[in-house]
Design an enzyme around this catalytic site. Sequence first.
Site, PDB file in Angstrom:
ATOM      1  N   GLU A   9       0.826  -1.211   0.000  1.00  0.00           N
ATOM      2  CA  GLU A   9       0.000   0.000   0.000  1.00  0.00           C
ATOM      3  C   GLU A   9       0.860   1.262   0.000  1.00  0.00           C
ATOM      4  O   GLU A   9       2.077   1.214   0.254  1.00  0.00           O
ATOM      5  CB  GLU A   9      -0.942   0.014   1.201  1.00  0.00           C
ATOM      6  N   LYS A  29      -5.448  10.625   0.574  1.00  0.00           N
ATOM      7  CA  LYS A  29      -5.606   9.281   1.156  1.00  0.00           C
ATOM      8  C   LYS A  29      -6.840   8.620   0.544  1.00  0.00           C
ATOM      9  O   LYS A  29      -7.951   9.113   0.698  1.00  0.00           O
ATOM     10  CB  LYS A  29      -5.737   9.425   2.683  1.00  0.00           C
ATOM     11  N   ASP A  87     -16.887   5.695  14.085  1.00  0.00           N
ATOM     12  CA  ASP A  87     -15.642   5.610  13.311  1.00  0.00           C
ATOM     13  C   ASP A  87     -15.174   4.157  13.207  1.00  0.00           C
ATOM     14  O   ASP A  87     -14.547   3.617  14.127  1.00  0.00           O
ATOM     15  CB  ASP A  87     -14.557   6.495  13.935  1.00  0.00           C
ATOM     16  N   ALA A  97     -13.088   1.700   6.792  1.00  0.00           N
ATOM     17  CA  ALA A  97     -13.594   0.995   5.608  1.00  0.00           C
ATOM     18  C   ALA A  97     -12.742  -0.237   5.293  1.00  0.00           C
ATOM     19  O   ALA A  97     -13.161  -1.094   4.509  1.00  0.00           O
ATOM     20  CB  ALA A  97     -13.624   1.938   4.406  1.00  0.00           C
ATOM     21  N   ASP A  98     -11.564  -0.348   5.906  1.00  0.00           N
ATOM     22  CA  ASP A  98     -10.733  -1.544   5.703  1.00  0.00           C
ATOM     23  C   ASP A  98     -11.507  -2.811   6.079  1.00  0.00           C
ATOM     24  O   ASP A  98     -11.340  -3.867   5.449  1.00  0.00           O
ATOM     25  CB  ASP A  98      -9.466  -1.504   6.584  1.00  0.00           C
ATOM     26  N   LYS A 142      -3.344  -1.541  15.815  1.00  0.00           N
ATOM     27  CA  LYS A 142      -2.842  -0.727  16.927  1.00  0.00           C
ATOM     28  C   LYS A 142      -3.907  -0.544  17.988  1.00  0.00           C
ATOM     29  O   LYS A 142      -5.087  -0.497  17.683  1.00  0.00           O
ATOM     30  CB  LYS A 142      -2.466   0.660  16.420  1.00  0.00           C
TER      31      LYS A 142
HETATM   32  N1  PSU Z   1      -2.082   1.705  10.394  1.00  0.00           N
HETATM   33  C1  PSU Z   1      -0.773   2.025  10.429  1.00  0.00           C
HETATM   34  N2  PSU Z   1      -0.235   2.833   9.501  1.00  0.00           N
HETATM   35  C2  PSU Z   1      -1.008   3.321   8.497  1.00  0.00           C
HETATM   36  C3  PSU Z   1      -2.390   2.958   8.437  1.00  0.00           C
HETATM   37  C4  PSU Z   1      -2.878   2.141   9.395  1.00  0.00           C
HETATM   38  O1  PSU Z   1      -0.087   1.601  11.320  1.00  0.00           O
HETATM   39  O2  PSU Z   1      -0.476   4.071   7.675  1.00  0.00           O
HETATM   40  C5  PSU Z   1      -3.206   3.426   7.297  1.00  0.00           C
HETATM   41  C6  PSU Z   1      -3.571   2.248   6.380  1.00  0.00           C
HETATM   42  O3  PSU Z   1      -3.475   2.675   5.045  1.00  0.00           O
HETATM   43  C7  PSU Z   1      -5.003   1.966   6.734  1.00  0.00           C
HETATM   44  C8  PSU Z   1      -5.501   3.337   7.045  1.00  0.00           C
HETATM   45  O4  PSU Z   1      -5.738   1.361   5.691  1.00  0.00           O
HETATM   46  O5  PSU Z   1      -4.443   3.936   7.770  1.00  0.00           O
HETATM   47  C9  PSU Z   1      -6.765   3.321   7.843  1.00  0.00           C
HETATM   48  O6  PSU Z   1      -7.285   4.609   7.889  1.00  0.00           O
HETATM   49  P1  PSU Z   1      -8.743   4.851   8.452  1.00  0.00           P
HETATM   50  O7  PSU Z   1      -8.655   4.525   9.908  1.00  0.00           O
HETATM   51  O8  PSU Z   1      -9.012   6.310   8.190  1.00  0.00           O
HETATM   52  O9  PSU Z   1      -9.657   3.944   7.686  1.00  0.00           O
HETATM   53 MN    MN Z   2     -12.160   6.446  10.194  1.00  0.00          MN
END
Ligand code: PSU
Ligand code: MN
Length: 313
Positions: free
Chosen positions: A30, A92, A144, A147-148, A165
């Site tokens: 990614e 992003k 929150d 979408a992953d 995390k």
């Molecule tokens: N976790 C990490 N580093 C990152 C991300 C997640 O330790 O860079 C990134 C990944 O690309 C993940 C995204 O898909 O953050 C998730 O963002 P959100 O919570 O906004 O969906």
């Molecule tokens: Mn989010």
Amino acid sequence: MTLPSAQAWLQWSEPVRAARAAGRPLVALESTIVAHGMPFPENLHTAREVEALIRAEGAEPATIAVMDGRIRIGLSDDELERLARAGPAAVKLSRRDLPAALSSGALGATTVAGTMICAHLAGIEVFVTGGIGGVHRGAAQSFDISADLQELARTPVAVVCAGAKSILDIALTLEYLETHGVPVLSSGQDEFAAFFVRESGHRADYRLDDAKEQARFIRTQWSLGLEGGVLLSTPVPEADALQKAEVDGWIDAALKDADVQGIGGKAVTPFLLARIKQLSGGRSLKANIALVKHNAQVGARLALALARLPSMP
Ligand code: PSU
Ligand code: MN
């Protein structure tokens, strides 16, 4: 009239095209982790090292991003540097953002969800990341949820990560994955990993240490016609792991700062990562780099094992 095909959006790098033609397994990577997850120049160095590790295992890395109105499957070193230097100036891109970036020509960094979509279009089965997005703490109020998780439920790609995390609610993240039928595998230990920290306090569904066993599981799932992805968690190497007690303190402080500063939406995860890096005096970044490199090796071995197991049963 020819039917529109998503394939027309893909632009393959030469090494990835050649590897595919030669039947060498591909591993998707990614780009949000490069642009938003780590600072320059560590992001560029890490991206290069990760690609080299995958090649050393006998697979070909395909870093995925959106550039000049095309989904790029594999980046040249210059392009990788362009993305790393752009940092947060790159958009992003999760599922809902892909059409915007492709139609406008913006420079875009794909998240886990965005990369899974593009990897699947390219026929790539294995994707290596650092940690996935998940259900955030306080999601009952904020709604929150990354979408992953939805993407894992619908798109058939195996995602190799070091768990999630503890800026997230890991218990709820695992509940969500269970509800949506996403198997959570672990390699190297029974527990789902917690990114900087090896143990999350929660068991994965199945422990499969061997790449061949992982490949058999994944092939079986897909040959049954069960849609969706598989999550494979593997812990950060012992030498680089951080301790839960210290990480918890940084996370609590970072979450408080995000709240006070009113950080919301897709800015939340990059904000927390950057704040934890500051609070840890750079130690979180070192652990982050180590775990991504380790994931790359696990992912490359899985890609090789899947290539040797073209069909099941
Ligand atoms: N976790 C990490 N580093 C990152 C991300 C997640 O330790 O860079 C990134 C990944 O690309 C993940 C995204 O898909 O953050 C998730 O963002 P959100 O919570 O906004 O969906
Ligand atoms: Mn989010």
